[in-house]
Design a protein around this motif. Structure first.
Motif, PDB file in Angstrom:
ATOM      1  N   VAL A  13       0.831  -1.203   0.000  1.00  0.00           N
ATOM      2  CA  VAL A  13       0.000   0.000   0.000  1.00  0.00           C
ATOM      3  C   VAL A  13       0.868   1.256   0.000  1.00  0.00           C
ATOM      4  O   VAL A  13       0.561   2.236  -0.681  1.00  0.00           O
ATOM      5  N   THR A  14       1.949   1.246   0.771  1.00  0.00           N
ATOM      6  CA  THR A  14       2.860   2.392   0.774  1.00  0.00           C
ATOM      7  C   THR A  14       3.377   2.661  -0.630  1.00  0.00           C
ATOM      8  O   THR A  14       3.355   3.807  -1.112  1.00  0.00           O
ATOM      9  N   ALA A  15       3.831   1.614  -1.299  1.00  0.00           N
ATOM     10  CA  ALA A  15       4.324   1.776  -2.663  1.00  0.00           C
ATOM     11  C   ALA A  15       3.210   2.222  -3.601  1.00  0.00           C
ATOM     12  O   ALA A  15       3.418   3.052  -4.488  1.00  0.00           O
ATOM     13  N   SER A  16       2.016   1.690  -3.400  1.00  0.00           N
ATOM     14  CA  SER A  16       0.886   2.008  -4.284  1.00  0.00           C
ATOM     15  C   SER A  16       0.485   3.474  -4.183  1.00  0.00           C
ATOM     16  O   SER A  16       0.171   4.114  -5.195  1.00  0.00           O
ATOM     17  N   VAL A  17       0.473   4.029  -2.958  1.00  0.00           N
ATOM     18  CA  VAL A  17       0.132   5.444  -2.791  1.00  0.00           C
ATOM     19  C   VAL A  17       1.128   6.323  -3.537  1.00  0.00           C
ATOM     20  O   VAL A  17       0.753   7.281  -4.222  1.00  0.00           O
ATOM     21  N   VAL A  18       2.401   5.986  -3.422  1.00  0.00           N
ATOM     22  CA  VAL A  18       3.436   6.781  -4.096  1.00  0.00           C
ATOM     23  C   VAL A  18       3.319   6.645  -5.610  1.00  0.00           C
ATOM     24  O   VAL A  18       3.323   7.645  -6.343  1.00  0.00           O
ATOM     25  N   VAL A  19       3.217   5.406  -6.113  1.00  0.00           N
ATOM     26  CA  VAL A  19       3.118   5.184  -7.552  1.00  0.00           C
ATOM     27  C   VAL A  19       1.862   5.836  -8.113  1.00  0.00           C
ATOM     28  O   VAL A  19       1.890   6.462  -9.183  1.00  0.00           O
ATOM     29  N   SER A  20       0.745   5.713  -7.397  1.00  0.00           N
ATOM     30  CA  SER A  20      -0.506   6.314  -7.846  1.00  0.00           C
ATOM     31  C   SER A  20      -0.387   7.828  -7.949  1.00  0.00           C
ATOM     32  O   SER A  20      -0.874   8.443  -8.910  1.00  0.00           O
ATOM     33  N   THR A  21       0.270   8.450  -6.971  1.00  0.00           N
ATOM     34  CA  THR A  21       0.422   9.911  -6.976  1.00  0.00           C
ATOM     35  C   THR A  21       1.309  10.368  -8.116  1.00  0.00           C
ATOM     36  O   THR A  21       0.993  11.339  -8.822  1.00  0.00           O
ATOM     37  N   VAL A  22       2.419   9.685  -8.316  1.00  0.00           N
ATOM     38  CA  VAL A  22       3.327  10.061  -9.408  1.00  0.00           C
ATOM     39  C   VAL A  22       2.676   9.800 -10.759  1.00  0.00           C
ATOM     40  O   VAL A  22       2.742  10.631 -11.678  1.00  0.00           O
ATOM     41  N   LEU A  23       2.017   8.648 -10.890  1.00  0.00           N
ATOM     42  CA  LEU A  23       1.358   8.303 -12.152  1.00  0.00           C
ATOM     43  C   LEU A  23       0.252   9.299 -12.487  1.00  0.00           C
ATOM     44  O   LEU A  23      -0.029   9.557 -13.667  1.00  0.00           O
ATOM     45  N   ALA A  24      -0.369   9.878 -11.447  1.00  0.00           N
ATOM     46  CA  ALA A  24      -1.463  10.825 -11.667  1.00  0.00           C
ATOM     47  C   ALA A  24      -1.026  12.059 -12.435  1.00  0.00           C
ATOM     48  O   ALA A  24      -1.853  12.732 -13.065  1.00  0.00           O
ATOM     49  N   LEU A  25       0.260  12.389 -12.399  1.00  0.00           N
ATOM     50  CA  LEU A  25       0.742  13.512 -13.193  1.00  0.00           C
ATOM     51  C   LEU A  25       0.417  13.311 -14.667  1.00  0.00           C
ATOM     52  O   LEU A  25       0.131  14.260 -15.399  1.00  0.00           O
ATOM     53  N   VAL A  26       0.432  12.056 -15.098  1.00  0.00           N
ATOM     54  CA  VAL A  26       0.122  11.738 -16.496  1.00  0.00           C
ATOM     55  C   VAL A  26      -1.362  11.421 -16.666  1.00  0.00           C
ATOM     56  O   VAL A  26      -2.041  11.986 -17.539  1.00  0.00           O
ATOM     57  N   THR A  27      -1.901  10.523 -15.814  1.00  0.00           N
ATOM     58  CA  THR A  27      -3.270  10.056 -16.017  1.00  0.00           C
ATOM     59  C   THR A  27      -4.298  11.159 -15.778  1.00  0.00           C
ATOM     60  O   THR A  27      -5.299  11.241 -16.495  1.00  0.00           O
ATOM     61  N   LEU A  28      -4.077  12.026 -14.791  1.00  0.00           N
ATOM     62  CA  LEU A  28      -5.021  13.116 -14.546  1.00  0.00           C
ATOM     63  C   LEU A  28      -5.055  14.104 -15.708  1.00  0.00           C
ATOM     64  O   LEU A  28      -6.111  14.604 -16.078  1.00  0.00           O
ATOM     65  N   SER A  29      -3.877  14.388 -16.244  1.00  0.00           N
ATOM     66  CA  SER A  29      -3.834  15.283 -17.405  1.00  0.00           C
ATOM     67  C   SER A  29      -4.641  14.710 -18.558  1.00  0.00           C
ATOM     68  O   SER A  29      -5.388  15.420 -19.227  1.00  0.00           O
ATOM     69  N   ALA A  30      -4.478  13.395 -18.786  1.00  0.00           N
ATOM     70  CA  ALA A  30      -5.216  12.749 -19.877  1.00  0.00           C
ATOM     71  C   ALA A  30      -6.710  12.747 -19.614  1.00  0.00           C
ATOM     72  O   ALA A  30      -7.513  13.053 -20.502  1.00  0.00           O
TER      73      ALA A  30
END
Length: 318
Positions: A293-310
């Motif tokens: 879960v710790t890794a998932s929160v970090v990956v989700s937040t960083v990935l959101a820079l791309v996915t949220l823009s899209a």
């Protein structure tokens, strides 16, 4: 990449990085993480949740736009439980797939992108977000704990009265709990029409304001103290469910329900937000999947820079 998305997500990344530095430098040791978790879960989160709900009036809520969000979240949660089985790990990961960071990231992002009208839609969701998802997850987790204890004690089939007693204990534990209880108390207080005296409201407000930075910094501390590298594949899967599957399903269900324009756009963007810090706190409290879960929160937040823009680019066509 959208500057609005970056400006909203960058503080989250910085706070996690600050916690990571504190952990790596040994400023906060592994023995302190549990104490910090208790501080956040037992004091800071209740203050934030109570104060957030203390001004919400039920008659002012427009529930139709949030139906697609919660329906999508419910379907994903149920699918995860069916896939992984009825246990604490499945419940925590199902929460990770459905619980958005609607407060720290969502408010700033929607306010900048969609203005006051968008904020009305988002605040309707926020007023119910924790109440619905965290309370439901707590009930499932408490039932899973009861089920696991019964299995460990060698109890086989239970009669109807034993099952009802287990359900009653689980529901009681789910309500007398540091997350649902302040939400319910705040909502009930709001219906009285009273206002908190400033001498009481100010410390509650200050405690609530401390929640997000401390919780995110603790994610970074735990990240520094645990071998997350081996969990990156699982974290990426969890992040893709949260950042991609949840908004896609929300958009499809919203379209079927007849939603269009701004209400649907805000709900889809809310579903595309990265995982909220409460997911990490639940994993800590129930002592399951903490590293993942710790890794998932970090990956989700960083990935959101791309996915949220899209997502924000695409919702204009809905």
């Amino acid at each position: 990449m959208d500057a609005t998305v970056i400006s909203s997500l960058l503080p989250v990344v910085v706070l996690i990085a600050a916690g990571y530095l504190a952990g790596k430098r040994g400023w906060i040791g592994g023995k302190s993480v549990k104490d910090l978790s208790n501080l956040i879960f037992m004091l800071l989160a209740p203050a934030l949740l109570f104060r957030s709900m203390s001004t919400v009036h039920v008659e002012q809520l427009s529930l139709r736009p949030v139906a697609a969000y919660f329906l999508a979240a419910g379907l994903i949660f149920a699918a995860m439980m069916l896939w992984r089985g009825f246990n604490r790990t499945a419940a925590v990961l199902a929460l990770a797939n459905t619980y958005s960071n609607t407060v720290m990231i969502g408010i700033a992002l929607v306010g900048l992108a969609y203005g006051p009208n968008g904020m009305v839609v988002l605040l309707t969701l926020i007023s119910l977000h924790s109440l619905v998802l965290l309370t439901s997850a707590t009930v499932v987790l408490e039932l899973a704990v009861a089920h696991e204890h019964a299995a460990l004690s060698g109890v086989g089939r239970q009669d109807r009265s034993a099952i009802l007693r287990t359900l009653g204990r689980a529901l009681r534990s789910a309500i007398i709990h540091p997350v649902p209880l302040p939400i319910i108390a705040g909502l009930l207080f709001a219906q009285t029409g009273w206002t908190l005296p400033e001498a009481i409201d100010t410390p509650i407000r200050l405690l609530g304001q401390a929640f997000s930075p401390v919780a995110l910094a603790m994610v970074g501390v735990t990240l520094a103290l645990t071998p997350v590298g081996q969990h990156w594949r699982g974290a990426l899967v969890q992040a893709l469910f949260k950042n991609v599957v949840h908004p896609l399903l929300t958009a499809a269900l919203g379209w079927v329900l007849g939603l269009r324009g701004l209400p649907l756009a805000v709900m889809v963007v809310a579903a595309a937000l990265p995982m909220g810090a409460n997911v990490f706190l639940f994993s800590q409290r129930y002592q399951v999947a903490e590293e993942l879960v710790t890794a998932s929160v970090v990956v989700s937040t960083v990935l959101a820079l791309v996915t949220l823009s899209a997502v924000m680019a695409l919702v204009g066509y809905l």
